[in-house]
Motif scaffolding. Structure first.
Motif, PDB file in Angstrom:
ATOM      1  N   SER A  10       0.829  -1.199   0.000  1.00 57.38           N
ATOM      2  CA  SER A  10       0.000   0.000   0.000  1.00 57.38           C
ATOM      3  C   SER A  10       0.866   1.252   0.000  1.00 57.38           C
ATOM      4  O   SER A  10       0.802   2.079   0.895  1.00 57.38           O
ATOM      5  N   ASP A  22      -4.552  12.529  -4.734  1.00 54.24           N
ATOM      6  CA  ASP A  22      -5.807  12.808  -4.045  1.00 54.24           C
ATOM      7  C   ASP A  22      -6.204  11.585  -3.223  1.00 54.24           C
ATOM      8  O   ASP A  22      -5.493  10.587  -3.183  1.00 54.24           O
ATOM      9  N   ASP A  23      -7.375  11.658  -2.576  1.00 56.17           N
ATOM     10  CA  ASP A  23      -7.788  10.583  -1.682  1.00 56.17           C
ATOM     11  C   ASP A  23      -7.936   9.253  -2.418  1.00 56.17           C
ATOM     12  O   ASP A  23      -7.544   8.204  -1.884  1.00 56.17           O
ATOM     13  N   TRP A  24      -8.506   9.281  -3.621  1.00 51.64           N
ATOM     14  CA  TRP A  24      -8.675   8.026  -4.354  1.00 51.64           C
ATOM     15  C   TRP A  24      -7.323   7.406  -4.675  1.00 51.64           C
ATOM     16  O   TRP A  24      -7.101   6.213  -4.480  1.00 51.64           O
ATOM     17  N   HIS A  25      -6.410   8.225  -5.155  1.00 51.59           N
ATOM     18  CA  HIS A  25      -5.088   7.720  -5.522  1.00 51.59           C
ATOM     19  C   HIS A  25      -4.353   7.163  -4.303  1.00 51.59           C
ATOM     20  O   HIS A  25      -3.682   6.132  -4.392  1.00 51.59           O
ATOM     21  N   ARG A  26      -4.505   7.808  -3.153  1.00 45.85           N
ATOM     22  CA  ARG A  26      -3.809   7.347  -1.951  1.00 45.85           C
ATOM     23  C   ARG A  26      -4.341   6.005  -1.458  1.00 45.85           C
ATOM     24  O   ARG A  26      -3.655   5.313  -0.703  1.00 45.85           O
ATOM     25  N   ARG A  27      -5.527   5.628  -1.861  1.00 39.17           N
ATOM     26  CA  ARG A  27      -6.100   4.350  -1.430  1.00 39.17           C
ATOM     27  C   ARG A  27      -5.562   3.171  -2.225  1.00 39.17           C
ATOM     28  O   ARG A  27      -5.799   2.017  -1.843  1.00 39.17           O
ATOM     29  N   SER A  44     -12.126  -2.098  -1.171  1.00 36.73           N
ATOM     30  CA  SER A  44     -12.950  -1.518  -0.111  1.00 36.73           C
ATOM     31  C   SER A  44     -12.762  -2.229   1.215  1.00 36.73           C
ATOM     32  O   SER A  44     -13.079  -1.684   2.274  1.00 36.73           O
ATOM     33  N   ARG A  62     -10.819   5.233 -10.759  1.00 31.06           N
ATOM     34  CA  ARG A  62     -11.603   6.385 -10.296  1.00 31.06           C
ATOM     35  C   ARG A  62     -12.996   6.427 -10.947  1.00 31.06           C
ATOM     36  O   ARG A  62     -13.935   7.014 -10.407  1.00 31.06           O
ATOM     37  N   LYS A 192     -10.377  15.396 -12.976  1.00 32.54           N
ATOM     38  CA  LYS A 192      -9.433  14.360 -12.548  1.00 32.54           C
ATOM     39  C   LYS A 192      -9.373  13.225 -13.556  1.00 32.54           C
ATOM     40  O   LYS A 192      -8.300  12.667 -13.821  1.00 32.54           O
TER      41      LYS A 192
END
Length: 288
Positions: A10, A22-27, A44, A62, A192
């Motif tokens: 991760s 951004d938040d999505w990329h960091r996940r 998830s 995304r 994005k």
């Protein structure tokens, strides 16, 4: 199994640090193949059945950011295809190449039974994946899919894609047209998506376009044993009525839903409605 197929981690890999942080990329997590190629995915972490979501041409995981929250009772897995987003290009860029990559990812995660949602190119890949995993796919949901996606070598769209050169302008006319929707979609989200698409090399765009010209999924569709739901828009400029009709006759068990006034991206234009249709279909197939 995990050790033989790769390592999950991760963190952002070197070489992808230019992607939007951004938040999505960091996940995103990463699966590394034996060839040291990395496939990025969002997981998830839910405790329920596995639900795989596969994005379209030039998109990234995304694409399903707005849908994930509607499936809290599932373990939602959303990868970036090779050559897209944060996933390294691993071999070819044909539909069968993408299906093989996703198959390896699922094996590394130990997922032998899944439901699959695919959009556009992701729908094509989902068909091929379901044909390979005949006993391992519980349900197949195709958004704006096609069996034979050839745009035509001399079509305006094909010419525009072939004209792309690096660096691709995320605010240029091509991506504005490429991401046009039939009804309003959040502008920040679309910005994005355009940044993600512009980061994909022009050569990859060209290679995928070439692959579309050679793609014919009719035989693969005939091998699919899972129940199929096809959702498409009446105003889809890419895969219109003839594509939708062909899908409606290609599978052993299939249901088709046409959304009036919707374009090529129903999960962006009508996320709640599309999620409700998918949820109802998954609940129905779970009882079979």
């Amino acid at each position: 199994m995990m050790a033989s197929l790769g390592l999950l981690r991760s963190r952002t890999l070197s070489g992808f640090n230019d992607m939007p942080a951004d938040d999505w990329h960091r996940r995103k997590q990463y699966f590394e193949t034996p060839e040291r190629k990395s496939v990025a995915f969002v997981d998830s972490g839910g405790n329920g059945p596995a639900l795989l979501m596969l994005h379209g041409f030039s998109d990234t995981s995304r694409s399903f950011a707005a849908l994930e929250r509607f499936f809290p009772d599932f373990r939602v897995i959303v990868p970036d295809f090779p050559g897209h987003g944060s996933s390294a290009l691993d071999g070819g860029v044909r539909i069968e190449d993408f299906a093989a990559s996703i198959d390896r990812l699922l094996e590394s995660l130990g997922l032998s039974r899944i439901s699959v949602v695919g959009h556009s190119m992701g729908a094509m890949t989902a068909i091929e994946l379901a044909a390979r995993r005949r006993d391992g796919v519980s349900a197949l949901i195709l958004l704006s899919g096609s069996l034979r996606p050839d745009f035509g070598a001399e079509s305006p769209l094909a010419r525009d894609i072939r004209a792309l050169r690096d660096p691709i302008d995320p605010s240029g006319q091509f991506l504005r047209d490429w991401y046009a929707c039939s009804r309003p979609v959040d502008s920040g989200f679309l910005s994005k998506m355009k940044l993600d698409a512009a980061a994909m090399p022009a050569a990859t765009w060209h290679g995928i376009l070439d692959g579309f010209g050679e793609t014919d999924l009719r035989c693969s569709a005939a091998r699919v044993t899972a129940p199929v739901l096809c959702i498409a828009g009446s105003a889809d400029p890419l895969f219109g009525g003839s594509h939708q009709e062909a899908l409606g006759h290609a599978f052993q068990t299939v249901r088709s839903i046409r959304l009036e006034g919707c374009g090529h991206n129903p999960h962006w234009e009508y996320p709640e409605r599309v999620s409700a249709l998918i949820s109802a279909f998954l609940a129905e197939t779970a009882r079979i």
